[in-house]
Design a protein around this motif. Structure first.
Motif, PDB file in Angstrom:
ATOM      1  N   ILE A 183      43.834  44.879  29.468  1.00  0.00           N
ATOM      2  CA  ILE A 183      42.643  45.683  29.191  1.00  0.00           C
ATOM      3  C   ILE A 183      41.877  45.959  30.473  1.00  0.00           C
ATOM      4  N   LEU A 184      41.825  44.975  31.374  1.00  0.00           N
ATOM      5  CA  LEU A 184      41.188  45.211  32.663  1.00  0.00           C
ATOM      6  C   LEU A 184      41.839  46.385  33.389  1.00  0.00           C
ATOM      7  N   ALA A 185      43.172  46.419  33.376  1.00  0.00           N
ATOM      8  CA  ALA A 185      43.879  47.506  34.036  1.00  0.00           C
ATOM      9  C   ALA A 185      43.663  48.823  33.318  1.00  0.00           C
ATOM     10  N   ASN A 186      43.599  48.785  32.001  1.00  0.00           N
ATOM     11  CA  ASN A 186      43.449  50.010  31.215  1.00  0.00           C
ATOM     12  C   ASN A 186      42.142  50.722  31.512  1.00  0.00           C
ATOM     13  N   LEU A 201      49.845  50.897  38.177  1.00  0.00           N
ATOM     14  CA  LEU A 201      49.253  50.922  39.515  1.00  0.00           C
ATOM     15  C   LEU A 201      47.922  50.182  39.525  1.00  0.00           C
ATOM     16  N   LYS A 202      47.082  50.393  38.520  1.00  0.00           N
ATOM     17  CA  LYS A 202      45.776  49.742  38.490  1.00  0.00           C
ATOM     18  C   LYS A 202      45.915  48.235  38.327  1.00  0.00           C
ATOM     19  N   LEU A 203      46.893  47.788  37.544  1.00  0.00           N
ATOM     20  CA  LEU A 203      47.122  46.347  37.430  1.00  0.00           C
ATOM     21  C   LEU A 203      47.518  45.758  38.779  1.00  0.00           C
ATOM     22  N   CYS A 204      48.408  46.449  39.491  1.00  0.00           N
ATOM     23  CA  CYS A 204      48.840  45.957  40.800  1.00  0.00           C
ATOM     24  C   CYS A 204      47.688  45.964  41.802  1.00  0.00           C
ATOM     25  N   LEU A 205      46.803  46.945  41.706  1.00  0.00           N
ATOM     26  CA  LEU A 205      45.636  46.962  42.586  1.00  0.00           C
ATOM     27  C   LEU A 205      44.735  45.762  42.326  1.00  0.00           C
ATOM     28  N   LEU A 206      44.519  45.444  41.058  1.00  0.00           N
ATOM     29  CA  LEU A 206      43.693  44.280  40.723  1.00  0.00           C
ATOM     30  C   LEU A 206      44.350  42.991  41.200  1.00  0.00           C
ATOM     31  N   LEU A 207      45.662  42.895  41.041  1.00  0.00           N
ATOM     32  CA  LEU A 207      46.358  41.699  41.513  1.00  0.00           C
ATOM     33  C   LEU A 207      46.263  41.569  43.031  1.00  0.00           C
ATOM     34  N   SER A 208      46.367  42.692  43.737  1.00  0.00           N
ATOM     35  CA  SER A 208      46.254  42.641  45.193  1.00  0.00           C
ATOM     36  C   SER A 208      44.838  42.287  45.616  1.00  0.00           C
ATOM     37  N   LEU A 209      43.842  42.743  44.866  1.00  0.00           N
ATOM     38  CA  LEU A 209      42.455  42.434  45.198  1.00  0.00           C
ATOM     39  C   LEU A 209      42.163  40.939  45.061  1.00  0.00           C
ATOM     40  N   VAL A 210      42.641  40.324  43.996  1.00  0.00           N
ATOM     41  CA  VAL A 210      42.360  38.898  43.803  1.00  0.00           C
ATOM     42  C   VAL A 210      43.198  38.035  44.726  1.00  0.00           C
ATOM     43  N   GLN A 211      44.250  38.596  45.299  1.00  0.00           N
ATOM     44  CA  GLN A 211      45.106  37.817  46.189  1.00  0.00           C
ATOM     45  C   GLN A 211      44.715  37.996  47.647  1.00  0.00           C
ATOM     46  N   THR A 212      43.588  38.642  47.902  1.00  0.00           N
ATOM     47  CA  THR A 212      43.080  38.685  49.264  1.00  0.00           C
ATOM     48  C   THR A 212      42.567  37.307  49.643  1.00  0.00           C
ATOM     49  N   CYS A 213      42.721  36.980  50.903  1.00  0.00           N
ATOM     50  CA  CYS A 213      42.375  35.637  51.371  1.00  0.00           C
ATOM     51  C   CYS A 213      41.245  35.729  52.367  1.00  0.00           C
ATOM     52  N   GLY A 214      40.671  34.594  52.679  1.00  0.00           N
ATOM     53  CA  GLY A 214      39.661  34.527  53.724  1.00  0.00           C
ATOM     54  C   GLY A 214      40.302  34.349  55.078  1.00  0.00           C
ATOM     55  N   ASP A 215      39.484  34.005  56.043  1.00  0.00           N
ATOM     56  CA  ASP A 215      40.012  33.786  57.392  1.00  0.00           C
ATOM     57  C   ASP A 215      40.994  32.631  57.450  1.00  0.00           C
ATOM     58  N   GLU A 216      40.886  31.732  56.455  1.00  0.00           N
ATOM     59  CA  GLU A 216      41.771  30.570  56.453  1.00  0.00           C
ATOM     60  C   GLU A 216      42.960  30.783  55.526  1.00  0.00           C
ATOM     61  N   GLY A 217      43.245  32.039  55.166  1.00  0.00           N
ATOM     62  CA  GLY A 217      44.310  32.332  54.221  1.00  0.00           C
ATOM     63  C   GLY A 217      45.666  31.814  54.670  1.00  0.00           C
TER      64      GLY A 217
END
Length: 574
Positions: A183-186, A201-217
């Motif tokens: 539903i988030l992607a929809n 595509l929107k689901l993959c964008l959300l997954l990529s957004l939450v998988q961003t890391c900080g400087d210590e990634g």
């Protein structure tokens, strides 16, 4: 200055009682609005709102407190034994006993009051111990310093991590491990495209957004994606909108430099001046490089090399910049990369080039090796259909006629700020991988290597595919606000990865196996719009258990040469 109003209306026989809770989101960036912990207390200055900045030394778990409560007189004949005459609300600085206790008395008859627990309103609170940032100097073994720093305890009332609408949605979709993210992607990006378009595509964008890391990634947790489309304008707008969700994101222009470069210092010193570039500026976030067809070959080769190694190397010739020896500096690249490729762009190469066809998809004019460097490959097919084109045209016309107004109920229920808070919370979660999910991922990887092994060139799948699967499964667990990767998270990782591999390398002798369960756009677009009501269907849990079981048996069936059928639409259309 921006603020929000939380208003509670309590009706009584003679008047309205209104409790207004003012929650400021911003204060003017002026010195008088900053509370300096070294100058605290401020004495008899007038009461006002301040911003505090400091280092958090300790914090408590989030607990509940009473925001408001209703009391009734225990004397049945008293007029105040009903209605809303006694409403107690929390005020800043008050304790819990000031709001709720058992010794309140009726001002009319003197009888004791009892609480009507059905009307109690709860909130979240957290205690944070802060200290001035200069206290870090004390950790540098400077024992001669005469300064001493005292920590300050701050009460945080109502620390909202995600919006109430998302909390409600998470609650009503708890019956399924997939429905919340679907539903988030929809409904995501409804300011750009209508709900239901480009859902994969929107689901993959959300997954990529939450998988961003900080400087210590940690290396290996990156989730790069490349979108193949014949409508780069709309997809570019969607990616630009998504770029604003993350705290740090850069939009790179083809005329600039993606990675660090060396130039002569402009101040006349003659030394080397290293420019950061878009990728380093996007550390801990997203670097959107745009349409790959607009880049020259040398830029694409450099991008491919960095995607493979996650390191940008800068060479500084000594003679050119007044040094005796040459230098070589390495900069770790800690961001996710997004890119778009126009499948309708005319190819500048001959058909003998490896850039003509990728699997079964025409990728236009850039080398096919670039697709291997990106983790996820998404083919946006919807623009070729008549109905999505009409829906998009209708969306564009409505937006032009009503600029700035929400076009869909989802836009009002789930705002961009709600998504920002959700992504920020999901990014901070610490994830552990369950043995079941790990077994499922490794089983699929081994089976996929077997069916995609060429007698001459060997396997088409590299070890990086395992990292991609792990990263996708972790991201899906985070997006669903879970701290443990389940089998169902691994299923989504398998489906998305298989779809990407099929686009990249084409089908195998088990073509029906992969084609049946690849995540098509219709798989997610069949998810109903959230309207605040439970959306579970009785057979859904049986379906997702069947899908987990089917993929779990994939390895055994492939080892025997059998073709096993999985159907994505049947499992997720509920």
């Amino acid at each position: 200055m921006y603020f929000t109003w939380n208003v509670l209306f309590w009706y009584c026989l003679f008047c309205f009682k209104v409790n207004v809770v003012l929650k400021l989101t911003h204060l003017p960036p002026l010195p008088d609005y900053y509370l300096n912990l070294c100058d605290f207390p401020h004495g008899y200055d007038p009461k006002r709102y301040f911003m505090m900045e400091g280092l958090v030394m300790a914090m408590t778990p989030v607990t509940k407190y009473t925001q408001g409560a209703r009391f009734l007189c225990t004397e049945d004949t008293c007029p105040y034994s009903s209605g809303f005459q006694y409403i107690r609300v929390h005020v800043p600085g008050a304790t819990e006993s000031a709001t709720v206790r058992n010794d309140f008395t009726c001002t009319l008859c003197g009888s004791s009051l009892k609480e009507d627990v059905k009307f109690r309103v709860l909130g979240d609170k957290q205690l944070v111990e802060m200290i001035h940032t200069r206290a870090v100097d004390a950790l540098r073994a400077d024992l001669t310093s005469s300064f001493r720093y005292q920590s300050t305890t701050v009460f945080l009332r109502g620390p909202a991590f995600i919006s109430d609408n998302f909390q409600s949605l998470l609650s009503v979709t708890a019956c399924s491990p997939w429905r919340f993210s679907a539903i988030l992607a929809n409904i995501f990006g409804s300011h750009v495209v209508p709900p239901g378009m480009y859902n994969t595509l929107k689901l993959c964008l959300l997954l990529s957004l939450v998988q961003t890391c900080g400087d210590e990634g940690e290396p290996g947790n990156f989730l790069d994606l490349l979108a193949l489309t014949n409508d780069t304008l709309i997809v570019d707008r969607l990616l630009m909108y998504s770029l604003g969700i993350v705290a740090r994101g850069t939009r790179h222009l083809a005329s600039g430099e993606i990675f660090a470069t060396v130039s002569k210092d402009e101040h006349g010193t003659g030394t080397a001046n290293i420019q950061a570039g878009s990728a380093l500026l996007a550390t801990g976030g997203i670097c959107f490089v745009g349409d790959l067809s607009s880049y020259k070959k040398d830029k694409l080769d450099l991008l491919h090399s960095v995607l493979e190694t996650r390191t940008a190397i800068v060479f500084i010739p000594g003679k050119k910049y007044g040094e005796d020896v040459d230098q070589q500096l390495s900069f770790p690249i800690k961001c996710n990369f997004w890119a778009v490729a126009d499948t309708c762009a005319p190819s500048k190469r001959s058909l003998k080039s490896d850039g003509a066809v990728l699997g079964s998809v025409d990728i236009g004019s850039f080398p096919s090796k670039m697709s291997n460097a990106f983790g996820l490959l998404i083919h946006c097919r919807e623009a070729a259909c008549d109905y999505p084109a009409l829906a998009l045209t209708h969306h564009t016309l409505r937006e032009a006629m009503n600029p700035g107004e929400p076009l869909y109920p989802a836009s009002m229920q789930f705002t961009t700020q709600d998504y920002e808070a959700l992504i920020a919370l999901a990014r901070s979660l610490q994830i552990e991988l369950s043995p079941e999910a790990e077994s499922l991922i490794h089983g699929y990887y081994m089976a996929s290597r077997r069916v995609r092994t060429d007698p001459v060139h060997g396997s088409k799948l590299s070890a990086a595919s395992v990292k991609l699967l792990m990263s996708l499964a972790e991201a899906h667990a985070k997006l669903n606000l879970r701290c443990r990767v389940l089998e169902e998270d691994a299923v989504i990782a398998v489906l998305l990865c298989e779809n990407s591999i099929t686009l990249r390398h084409g089908s195998t002798q088990c073509q029906d196996l992969y084609q049946d369960y690849s995540p098509s756009e219709t798989g997610f677009s069949s998810i109903p719009q959230y309207s605040g009501l439970p959306i579970q269907q009785p057979h859904e849990s049986c379906q997702h258990e069947g899908l987990v079981r089917d993929i779990g048996q994939l390895s055994d069936h492939n080892s025997k040469g059998a073709i096993y059928h999985l159907n994505w639409d049947n499992h997720l259309s509920a």
